[in-house]
Motif scaffolding. Structure first.
Motif, PDB file in Angstrom:
ATOM      1  N   ALA A  80     115.475  40.804 -64.691  1.00 52.47           N
ATOM      2  CA  ALA A  80     114.146  41.405 -64.609  1.00 52.47           C
ATOM      3  C   ALA A  80     113.272  40.563 -63.689  1.00 52.47           C
ATOM      4  O   ALA A  80     113.383  39.343 -63.654  1.00 52.47           O
ATOM      5  CB  ALA A  80     113.522  41.498 -65.996  1.00 52.47           C
ATOM      6  N   GLY A  81     112.418  41.214 -62.936  1.00 53.39           N
ATOM      7  CA  GLY A  81     111.487  40.480 -62.074  1.00 53.39           C
ATOM      8  C   GLY A  81     111.792  40.571 -60.604  1.00 53.39           C
ATOM      9  O   GLY A  81     111.147  39.910 -59.793  1.00 53.39           O
ATOM     10  N   GLY A  82     112.793  41.348 -60.225  1.00 49.72           N
ATOM     11  CA  GLY A  82     113.067  41.579 -58.816  1.00 49.72           C
ATOM     12  C   GLY A  82     113.682  40.401 -58.077  1.00 49.72           C
ATOM     13  O   GLY A  82     114.270  39.494 -58.674  1.00 49.72           O
ATOM     14  N   ASP A  83     113.520  40.432 -56.750  1.00 52.97           N
ATOM     15  CA  ASP A  83     114.150  39.441 -55.881  1.00 52.97           C
ATOM     16  C   ASP A  83     113.696  38.015 -56.175  1.00 52.97           C
ATOM     17  O   ASP A  83     114.495  37.079 -56.115  1.00 52.97           O
ATOM     18  CB  ASP A  83     113.869  39.765 -54.414  1.00 52.97           C
ATOM     19  CG  ASP A  83     114.673  40.964 -53.920  1.00 52.97           C
ATOM     20  OD1 ASP A  83     115.665  41.338 -54.579  1.00 52.97           O
ATOM     21  OD2 ASP A  83     114.307  41.520 -52.868  1.00 52.97           O
ATOM     22  N   VAL A 113     119.486  47.187 -53.752  1.00 47.22           N
ATOM     23  CA  VAL A 113     119.168  46.038 -54.601  1.00 47.22           C
ATOM     24  C   VAL A 113     119.938  44.813 -54.104  1.00 47.22           C
ATOM     25  O   VAL A 113     120.886  44.936 -53.331  1.00 47.22           O
ATOM     26  CB  VAL A 113     119.507  46.288 -56.092  1.00 47.22           C
ATOM     27  CG1 VAL A 113     118.676  47.409 -56.673  1.00 47.22           C
ATOM     28  CG2 VAL A 113     120.991  46.581 -56.274  1.00 47.22           C
ATOM     29  N   ARG A 114     119.510  43.649 -54.568  1.00 46.90           N
ATOM     30  CA  ARG A 114     120.218  42.405 -54.234  1.00 46.90           C
ATOM     31  C   ARG A 114     120.975  41.910 -55.458  1.00 46.90           C
ATOM     32  O   ARG A 114     120.575  42.168 -56.595  1.00 46.90           O
ATOM     33  CB  ARG A 114     119.221  41.358 -53.750  1.00 46.90           C
ATOM     34  CG  ARG A 114     118.627  41.740 -52.389  1.00 46.90           C
ATOM     35  CD  ARG A 114     117.478  40.848 -51.945  1.00 46.90           C
ATOM     36  NE  ARG A 114     117.563  39.476 -52.336  1.00 46.90           N
ATOM     37  CZ  ARG A 114     118.048  38.464 -51.579  1.00 46.90           C
ATOM     38  NH1 ARG A 114     118.465  38.713 -50.372  1.00 46.90           N
ATOM     39  NH2 ARG A 114     118.072  37.232 -52.023  1.00 46.90           N
ATOM     40  N   HIS A 115     122.068  41.194 -55.201  1.00 45.95           N
ATOM     41  CA  HIS A 115     122.895  40.677 -56.297  1.00 45.95           C
ATOM     42  C   HIS A 115     123.553  39.370 -55.887  1.00 45.95           C
ATOM     43  O   HIS A 115     123.497  38.959 -54.723  1.00 45.95           O
ATOM     44  CB  HIS A 115     123.946  41.713 -56.710  1.00 45.95           C
ATOM     45  CG  HIS A 115     125.051  41.900 -55.702  1.00 45.95           C
ATOM     46  ND1 HIS A 115     126.345  42.122 -56.054  1.00 45.95           N
ATOM     47  CD2 HIS A 115     125.053  41.906 -54.340  1.00 45.95           C
ATOM     48  CE1 HIS A 115     127.103  42.264 -54.978  1.00 45.95           C
ATOM     49  NE2 HIS A 115     126.332  42.140 -53.929  1.00 45.95           N
ATOM     50  N   GLU A 126     128.074  38.761 -62.508  1.00 46.50           N
ATOM     51  CA  GLU A 126     127.231  39.257 -61.437  1.00 46.50           C
ATOM     52  C   GLU A 126     125.808  39.348 -61.983  1.00 46.50           C
ATOM     53  O   GLU A 126     125.606  39.715 -63.139  1.00 46.50           O
ATOM     54  CB  GLU A 126     127.710  40.635 -60.989  1.00 46.50           C
ATOM     55  CG  GLU A 126     126.854  41.255 -59.902  1.00 46.50           C
ATOM     56  CD  GLU A 126     127.329  42.645 -59.528  1.00 46.50           C
ATOM     57  OE1 GLU A 126     127.254  42.993 -58.348  1.00 46.50           O
ATOM     58  OE2 GLU A 126     127.779  43.403 -60.433  1.00 46.50           O
ATOM     59  N   PHE A 127     124.837  39.021 -61.166  1.00 42.31           N
ATOM     60  CA  PHE A 127     123.426  39.149 -61.517  1.00 42.31           C
ATOM     61  C   PHE A 127     122.780  40.067 -60.488  1.00 42.31           C
ATOM     62  O   PHE A 127     122.926  39.849 -59.286  1.00 42.31           O
ATOM     63  CB  PHE A 127     122.743  37.788 -61.548  1.00 42.31           C
ATOM     64  CG  PHE A 127     123.323  36.877 -62.595  1.00 42.31           C
ATOM     65  CD1 PHE A 127     122.898  36.952 -63.909  1.00 42.31           C
ATOM     66  CD2 PHE A 127     124.307  35.961 -62.267  1.00 42.31           C
ATOM     67  CE1 PHE A 127     123.431  36.126 -64.885  1.00 42.31           C
ATOM     68  CE2 PHE A 127     124.861  35.129 -63.231  1.00 42.31           C
ATOM     69  CZ  PHE A 127     124.416  35.211 -64.551  1.00 42.31           C
ATOM     70  N   ILE A 128     122.074  41.109 -60.974  1.00 44.07           N
ATOM     71  CA  ILE A 128     121.463  42.099 -60.098  1.00 44.07           C
ATOM     72  C   ILE A 128     119.957  42.134 -60.354  1.00 44.07           C
ATOM     73  O   ILE A 128     119.522  42.233 -61.503  1.00 44.07           O
ATOM     74  CB  ILE A 128     122.060  43.503 -60.325  1.00 44.07           C
ATOM     75  CG1 ILE A 128     123.533  43.500 -59.943  1.00 44.07           C
ATOM     76  CG2 ILE A 128     121.289  44.555 -59.543  1.00 44.07           C
ATOM     77  CD1 ILE A 128     124.199  44.855 -60.023  1.00 44.07           C
ATOM     78  N   ALA A 129     119.171  42.059 -59.277  1.00 40.46           N
ATOM     79  CA  ALA A 129     117.712  42.136 -59.386  1.00 40.46           C
ATOM     80  C   ALA A 129     117.338  43.546 -59.852  1.00 40.46           C
ATOM     81  O   ALA A 129     117.842  44.531 -59.340  1.00 40.46           O
ATOM     82  CB  ALA A 129     117.061  41.831 -58.054  1.00 40.46           C
ATOM     83  N   ALA A 130     116.424  43.603 -60.811  1.00 33.79           N
ATOM     84  CA  ALA A 130     115.973  44.913 -61.327  1.00 33.79           C
ATOM     85  C   ALA A 130     114.489  45.060 -61.117  1.00 33.79           C
ATOM     86  O   ALA A 130     113.774  44.104 -61.013  1.00 33.79           O
ATOM     87  CB  ALA A 130     116.305  45.022 -62.811  1.00 33.79           C
TER      88      ALA A 130
END
Length: 130
Positions: A80-83, A113-115, A126-130
């Motif tokens: 959570a919280g984006g890039d 999205v970025r990961h 894996e971690f993905i920006a939401a």
């Protein structure tokens, strides 16, 4: 036909070292231990949205190979919280003991999205920006 399931209740991961895996998830990622069993060494952890069960592998268990063994390829967790939050997590992961960064934050092709991908606690995450 309507789906017969309604999302993921939890994900169970077999780990080579339960103590260090629990420390990674609680100390680095901020999860809370919510249960576990001594008779079948395990820890149940949660970030408030997702529960993960960590199970101690037997001594000498071979590590999972994502290319040669069926089973979990990786676990993807939303950040959570984006890039900005993903970049801060990347810095924390790069400094954490026992974490190997496979690739740092980058664009997930065609998804907007970025990961990033790491090896930690004996599993691929894996971690993905939401």
């Amino acid at each position: 036909m309507a789906p017969l399931t309604a999302g993921v209740h939890h994900v169970g991961l077999t780990v080579p070292d339960l103590t260090s895996a629990l420390a990674f998830f609680t100390d680095v990622l901020g999860y809370t231990k919510v249960g576990g069993y001594d008779s079948y060494p395990s820890a149940f952890i949660s970030d408030g949205a997702t529960m993960i069960t960590l199970w101690q592998a037997d001594a000498g268990a071979a590590p999972h190979n994502r290319r040669t063994a069926a089973g979990l390829h990786h676990l993807s967790l939303r950040v959570a919280g984006g890039d900005g939050a993903l970049n801060a997590l990347a810095d924390k992961l790069q400094a954490a003991a026992g974490v190997s960064v496979e690739f740092g934050p980058e664009e997930l092709k065609g998804m907007g999205v970025r990961h990033m991908m790491v090896q930690a606690a004996g599993v691929r995450l894996e971690f993905i920006a939401a």
